[in-house]
Design a protein around this motif. Structure first.
Motif, PDB file in Angstrom:
ATOM      1  N   GLY A  15       2.366   0.776  11.965  1.00  0.00           N
ATOM      2  CA  GLY A  15       1.035   0.094  12.217  1.00  0.00           C
ATOM      3  C   GLY A  15      -0.600   1.231  11.300  1.00  0.00           C
ATOM      4  O   GLY A  15      -1.452   0.655  12.134  1.00  0.00           O
ATOM      5  N   GLY A  16       0.289   1.665  10.515  1.00  0.00           N
ATOM      6  CA  GLY A  16      -1.241   2.117   9.260  1.00  0.00           C
ATOM      7  C   GLY A  16      -1.242   0.744   8.207  1.00  0.00           C
ATOM      8  O   GLY A  16      -1.246   0.105   8.791  1.00  0.00           O
ATOM      9  N   SER A  17      -2.656   1.590   7.889  1.00  0.00           N
ATOM     10  CA  SER A  17      -2.886   0.332   6.514  1.00  0.00           C
ATOM     11  C   SER A  17      -3.704   0.938   5.366  1.00  0.00           C
ATOM     12  O   SER A  17      -3.412   2.323   5.433  1.00  0.00           O
ATOM     13  N   LEU A  18      -3.431   0.265   4.343  1.00  0.00           N
ATOM     14  CA  LEU A  18      -3.896   0.545   3.480  1.00  0.00           C
ATOM     15  C   LEU A  18      -4.548  -0.774   2.486  1.00  0.00           C
ATOM     16  O   LEU A  18      -4.513  -2.145   3.012  1.00  0.00           O
ATOM     17  N   ASN A  90       4.837  -1.798   8.429  1.00  0.00           N
ATOM     18  CA  ASN A  90       6.399  -1.479   9.253  1.00  0.00           C
ATOM     19  C   ASN A  90       6.916  -1.663   8.207  1.00  0.00           C
ATOM     20  O   ASN A  90       6.435  -1.453   6.677  1.00  0.00           O
ATOM     21  N   PRO A  91       8.343  -0.706   7.906  1.00  0.00           N
ATOM     22  CA  PRO A  91       8.662   0.146   7.049  1.00  0.00           C
ATOM     23  C   PRO A  91       9.865  -0.967   5.713  1.00  0.00           C
ATOM     24  O   PRO A  91       9.020  -0.789   4.629  1.00  0.00           O
ATOM     25  N   GLU A  92       9.377  -2.817   6.314  1.00  0.00           N
ATOM     26  CA  GLU A  92       9.572  -3.681   5.865  1.00  0.00           C
ATOM     27  C   GLU A  92       8.385  -3.970   4.768  1.00  0.00           C
ATOM     28  O   GLU A  92       9.010  -5.070   3.523  1.00  0.00           O
ATOM     29  N   ASP A  93       7.383  -3.406   4.908  1.00  0.00           N
ATOM     30  CA  ASP A  93       6.555  -3.613   3.737  1.00  0.00           C
ATOM     31  C   ASP A  93       6.254  -2.399   2.092  1.00  0.00           C
ATOM     32  O   ASP A  93       5.967  -2.739   1.605  1.00  0.00           O
ATOM     33  N   THR A 127       4.927   3.098   0.308  1.00  0.00           N
ATOM     34  CA  THR A 127       4.964   3.548   1.160  1.00  0.00           C
ATOM     35  C   THR A 127       5.240   3.462   3.141  1.00  0.00           C
ATOM     36  O   THR A 127       4.041   4.616   2.902  1.00  0.00           O
ATOM     37  N   VAL A 128       5.680   2.893   3.472  1.00  0.00           N
ATOM     38  CA  VAL A 128       5.524   2.671   5.089  1.00  0.00           C
ATOM     39  C   VAL A 128       6.638   3.646   5.451  1.00  0.00           C
ATOM     40  O   VAL A 128       7.648   3.451   5.769  1.00  0.00           O
ATOM     41  N   SER A 129       6.540   4.947   6.207  1.00  0.00           N
ATOM     42  CA  SER A 129       7.414   5.188   6.657  1.00  0.00           C
ATOM     43  C   SER A 129       6.810   7.231   7.330  1.00  0.00           C
ATOM     44  O   SER A 129       5.615   7.481   7.306  1.00  0.00           O
TER      45      SER A 129
END
Length: 130
Positions: A15-18, A90-93, A127-129
């Motif tokens: 749900g976050g951003s980079l 999301n983790p798939e990113d 890394t999305v976790s």
């Protein structure tokens, strides 16, 4: 020959951003104007995916279906830098994101494969976790 340096990767919660940055050098700003610059990503065990592209020369952009509405690509010609704003991650990113560039291209699903054959940065890990 265009040199590309990525930055901005890291660890973020779902749900976050980079915001990724790709700084281009090796050519004048006038010449770089004619280069399409984009992003690919590669996750372990998965095929390489063309994510996004922007071409200043004709104003075209490209987004993979998997990122449409969440990612936004932009270009600061004065800084020779392309940005990829990534929201609702999301983790798939999760993947290594590579900046790529090639001259004389528009941005489309068809031309993305040609973009990969051009100049390429060293990659930045996202890394999305939780």
């Amino acid at each position: 020959q265009v040199q590309l340096v990525e930055s901005g990767g890291g660890l973020v919660q779902p749900g976050g951003s980079l915001r990724l940055s790709c700084a281009a050098s090796g050519l004048s700003a006038t010449h770089l104007h004619w280069y399409a610059i984009g992003w690919f990503r590669q996750a372990p065990g998965k095929e390489r995916e063309a994510v996004s592209c922007i071409a200043a020369s004709d104003g075209t952009t490209y987004y993979a279906d998997s990122v449409k509405g969440r990612f936004t690509i932009s270009r600061d010609s004065a800084k020779n830098t392309v940005y990829l704003q990534m929201n609702e991650l999301n983790p798939e990113d999760s993947a290594i994101y590579y900046c790529v560039s090639e001259g004389g291209l528009s941005c489309s699903a068809v031309t993305m494969s040609l973009l990969w054959s051009g100049s390429r940065g060293q990659g930045t890990q996202v890394t999305v976790s939780s």
